[in-house]
Design a protein around this motif. Structure first.
Motif, short mmCIF file in Angstrom:
data_model
loop_
_atom_site.label_atom_id
_atom_site.label_comp_id
_atom_site.label_asym_id
_atom_site.label_seq_id
_atom_site.Cartn_x
_atom_site.Cartn_y
_atom_site.Cartn_z
N PHE A 1 -2.86 21.72 14.65
CA PHE A 1 -1.82 21.20 15.54
C PHE A 1 -2.39 20.87 16.93
CE2 PHE A 1 1.00 23.42 12.46
CZ PHE A 1 1.72 22.30 12.07
N MET A 2 -3.44 21.56 17.31
CA MET A 2 -4.15 21.16 18.52
C MET A 2 -4.81 19.80 18.31
SD MET A 2 -7.54 20.98 19.78
CE MET A 2 -8.51 22.24 18.93
N TYR A 3 -5.37 19.60 17.13
CA TYR A 3 -6.08 18.36 16.77
C TYR A 3 -5.14 17.16 16.79
CZ TYR A 3 -9.39 15.41 14.21
OH TYR A 3 -10.24 14.41 13.84
N VAL A 4 -3.90 17.36 16.30
CA VAL A 4 -2.93 16.25 16.26
C VAL A 4 -2.05 16.23 17.51
CG1 VAL A 4 -2.89 16.18 13.75
CG2 VAL A 4 -1.23 17.62 14.96
N ARG A 5 -2.39 17.10 18.48
CA ARG A 5 -1.72 17.17 19.78
C ARG A 5 -0.23 17.57 19.67
NH1 ARG A 5 -4.87 15.03 23.91
NH2 ARG A 5 -6.81 14.10 23.15
N ASN A 6 0.05 18.43 18.72
CA ASN A 6 1.38 19.05 18.63
C ASN A 6 1.24 20.45 19.23
OD1 ASN A 6 3.77 20.32 17.92
ND2 ASN A 6 3.87 19.36 15.90
N PHE A 7 1.31 20.53 20.54
CA PHE A 7 0.93 21.75 21.24
C PHE A 7 1.94 22.89 21.07
CE2 PHE A 7 -1.14 18.28 23.72
CZ PHE A 7 -2.43 18.53 23.24
N LYS A 8 3.22 22.56 20.85
CA LYS A 8 4.21 23.61 20.62
C LYS A 8 3.92 24.35 19.31
CE LYS A 8 8.01 21.52 23.23
NZ LYS A 8 9.39 20.95 23.16
N SER A 9 3.61 23.59 18.27
CA SER A 9 3.26 24.21 16.98
C SER A 9 1.94 24.96 17.07
CB SER A 9 3.18 23.14 15.88
OG SER A 9 4.44 22.56 15.67
N CYS A 10 1.03 24.44 17.88
CA CYS A 10 -0.25 25.12 18.09
C CYS A 10 -0.03 26.51 18.67
CB CYS A 10 -1.13 24.29 19.03
SG CYS A 10 -2.68 25.07 19.49
N ILE A 11 0.82 26.61 19.68
CA ILE A 11 1.11 27.90 20.30
C ILE A 11 1.84 28.82 19.33
CG2 ILE A 11 2.44 29.02 22.14
CD1 ILE A 11 1.83 26.57 23.87
N LEU A 12 2.79 28.26 18.55
CA LEU A 12 3.54 29.05 17.58
C LEU A 12 2.61 29.72 16.57
CD1 LEU A 12 6.10 30.00 16.10
CD2 LEU A 12 6.11 27.79 14.90
N PHE A 13 1.72 28.94 15.96
CA PHE A 13 0.84 29.51 14.95
C PHE A 13 -0.26 30.38 15.56
CE2 PHE A 13 2.88 26.30 12.31
CZ PHE A 13 3.10 27.04 11.16
N SER A 14 -0.58 30.13 16.81
CA SER A 14 -1.49 31.04 17.52
C SER A 14 -0.85 32.42 17.62
CB SER A 14 -1.80 30.51 18.92
OG SER A 14 -2.54 29.32 18.86
N LEU A 15 0.44 32.44 17.96
CA LEU A 15 1.18 33.70 18.06
C LEU A 15 1.26 34.39 16.71
CD1 LEU A 15 2.88 35.63 19.79
CD2 LEU A 15 4.88 34.21 19.25
N LEU A 16 1.57 33.62 15.66
CA LEU A 16 1.66 34.19 14.31
C LEU A 16 0.32 34.77 13.87
CD1 LEU A 16 3.84 31.54 12.44
CD2 LEU A 16 4.56 33.74 13.38
N SER A 17 -0.77 34.12 14.26
CA SER A 17 -2.10 34.61 13.92
C SER A 17 -2.36 35.97 14.55
CB SER A 17 -3.15 33.60 14.37
OG SER A 17 -4.46 34.07 14.12
N VAL A 18 -2.06 36.10 15.84
CA VAL A 18 -2.29 37.37 16.54
C VAL A 18 -1.39 38.48 15.99
CG1 VAL A 18 -2.16 38.52 18.78
CG2 VAL A 18 -3.05 36.20 18.63
N LEU A 19 -0.17 38.14 15.59
CA LEU A 19 0.75 39.13 15.03
C LEU A 19 0.37 39.52 13.61
CD1 LEU A 19 4.22 37.85 16.32
CD2 LEU A 19 2.86 39.77 17.17
N THR A 20 -0.53 38.75 13.01
CA THR A 20 -1.04 39.09 11.68
C THR A 20 -2.26 39.97 11.78
OG1 THR A 20 -0.21 36.98 10.83
CG2 THR A 20 -1.83 38.13 9.48
#
Length: 343
Positions: free
Chosen positions: A138-157
């Motif tokens: 999502f960073m690559y396709v410049r969808n930064f909101k989704s990038c932050i969302l999955f970053s958060l999900l990654s850390v919570l995993t």
């Protein structure tokens, strides 16, 4: 997945008993999911309240499957392998990459993560890495909101991914022209060093565990591929320079992790999540140079197949894990092992 059902693999990794026992025990756990963080009666080790997403998935699949352990292995494999596959295919579509190269990248990524089956203490981390790869996409396709969302999900995993997702988010800022690349490299050094200091201040029992995930010879090959990609993007063809720049700040974190004897195990798993990007740069470079050759697609497919399995077998041979077999042995023997045991 069939390979990882091999019962011989169940002897490796110091966390497998923990994963297995609390998956089973969740089925009849009367206090409920939210109360499970306060007790250690589910398994030998208390589950982390800071990693609720992974534990909720285990709780959910335990109840849905009546604690059938192969179902647990099934969804874990799907997340670890299919999520990066989705990312690879979509980036190949965006870059209009040959379908043969795309297929080679998927195969390479699956075999790179093969050691997960022999080091079951990495399950949570590699599930988190899949969300981390989605953040990168999502960073690559410049969808930064989704990038932050999955970053958060990654850390919570798995909390250890925090350093990498911060690097990904900083790369978003670089893409938006809010910071320069020099600032990004400086931030990567500071963040990586801070992470190592925080690790030593919080953990003191992991240093007895050494990185056994690959031998020195395989590490040298990884470094050689990384250096080869550097030569390509900075001296020959700059088309994928931004991808390499992302890998470079990643490599900084990898190098600084060697201050510890244990952290390289964590960081090499992170690097494995993105190692296909080095392969992506090199395969596309050679494909462009050989494009005039007849049947170049099949030639590249053959070469990449050979190199992928060659690399895979190097990991088997030059690692401190005891594999006691070859790739072919595991593929053909595993179904018989699986049918012979009651999971």
């Amino acid at each position: 997945m069939v390979i990882n059902f091999n019962r011989d693999f169940f002897h490796f990794g110091n966390d497998l008993v923990w994963y297995y026992s609390y998956f089973k025990n969740f089925l009849d756990y009367q206090p409920g999911f939210l109360n499970s963080f306060e007790h250690d009666d589910l398994a030998n080790v208390s589950i982390k309240s800071s990693e609720p997403l992974y534990h909720f998935l285990v709780y959910l699949t335990s109840n849905l499957s009546n604690a059938y352990y192969p179902f647990y292995l099934f969804w874990v494999h799907c997340v670890i392998y299919l999520v990066p596959t989705f990312v690879i295919i979509n980036i190949c579509k965006i870059e209009r990459v040959s379908i043969f190269i795309c297929f080679s990248l998927v195969l390479f990524q699956m075999l790179v993560f093969y050691d997960f089956g022999n080091a079951y203490n990495l399950i949570r981390q590699q599930v988190a890495c899949s969300f981390m790869v989605l953040s990168f996409y999502f960073m690559y396709v410049r969808n930064f909101k989704s990038c932050i969302l999955f970053s958060l999900l990654s850390v919570l995993t798995h909390n250890s991914t925090v350093i990498i997702v911060i690097l990904i988010i900083n790369f978003c800022l670089y893409n938006l022209r809010y910071i320069s690349y020099k600032s990004l490299v400086f931030l990567a050094i500071i963040l990586s060093f801070s992470y190592v200091l925080a690790y030593f201040s919080i953990n003191d029992n992991y240093e007895t565990l050494n990185d056994k995930s690959r031998g020195v010879f395989v590490k040298l090959i990884d470094f050689s591929l990384f250096l080869s990609a550097f030569i390509v993007v900075y001296f020959i063809d700059s088309k994928y320079r931004e991808i390499y720049r992302f890998l470079f700040i990643f490599f900084i974190a990898l190098l600084l992790s060697h201050i510890s004897s244990f952290l390289p195990l964590r960081f090499f798993t992170f690097y494995d999540s993105f190692k296909w990007l080095v392969y992506f740069i090199l395969l596309n470079f050679f494909y462009s140079k050989l494009s005039l050759i007849k049947n170049v697609d099949f030639f590249m497919l053959f070469i990449s197949f050979f190199l992928t399995f060659f690399y895979f077998n190097l990991k088997i041979v030059y690692t401190d894990y005891t594999y006691d077999g070859t790739f072919v042995d595991f593929v053909f023997d595993s179904p018989f092992y699986y049918l012979d045991i009651n999971l």
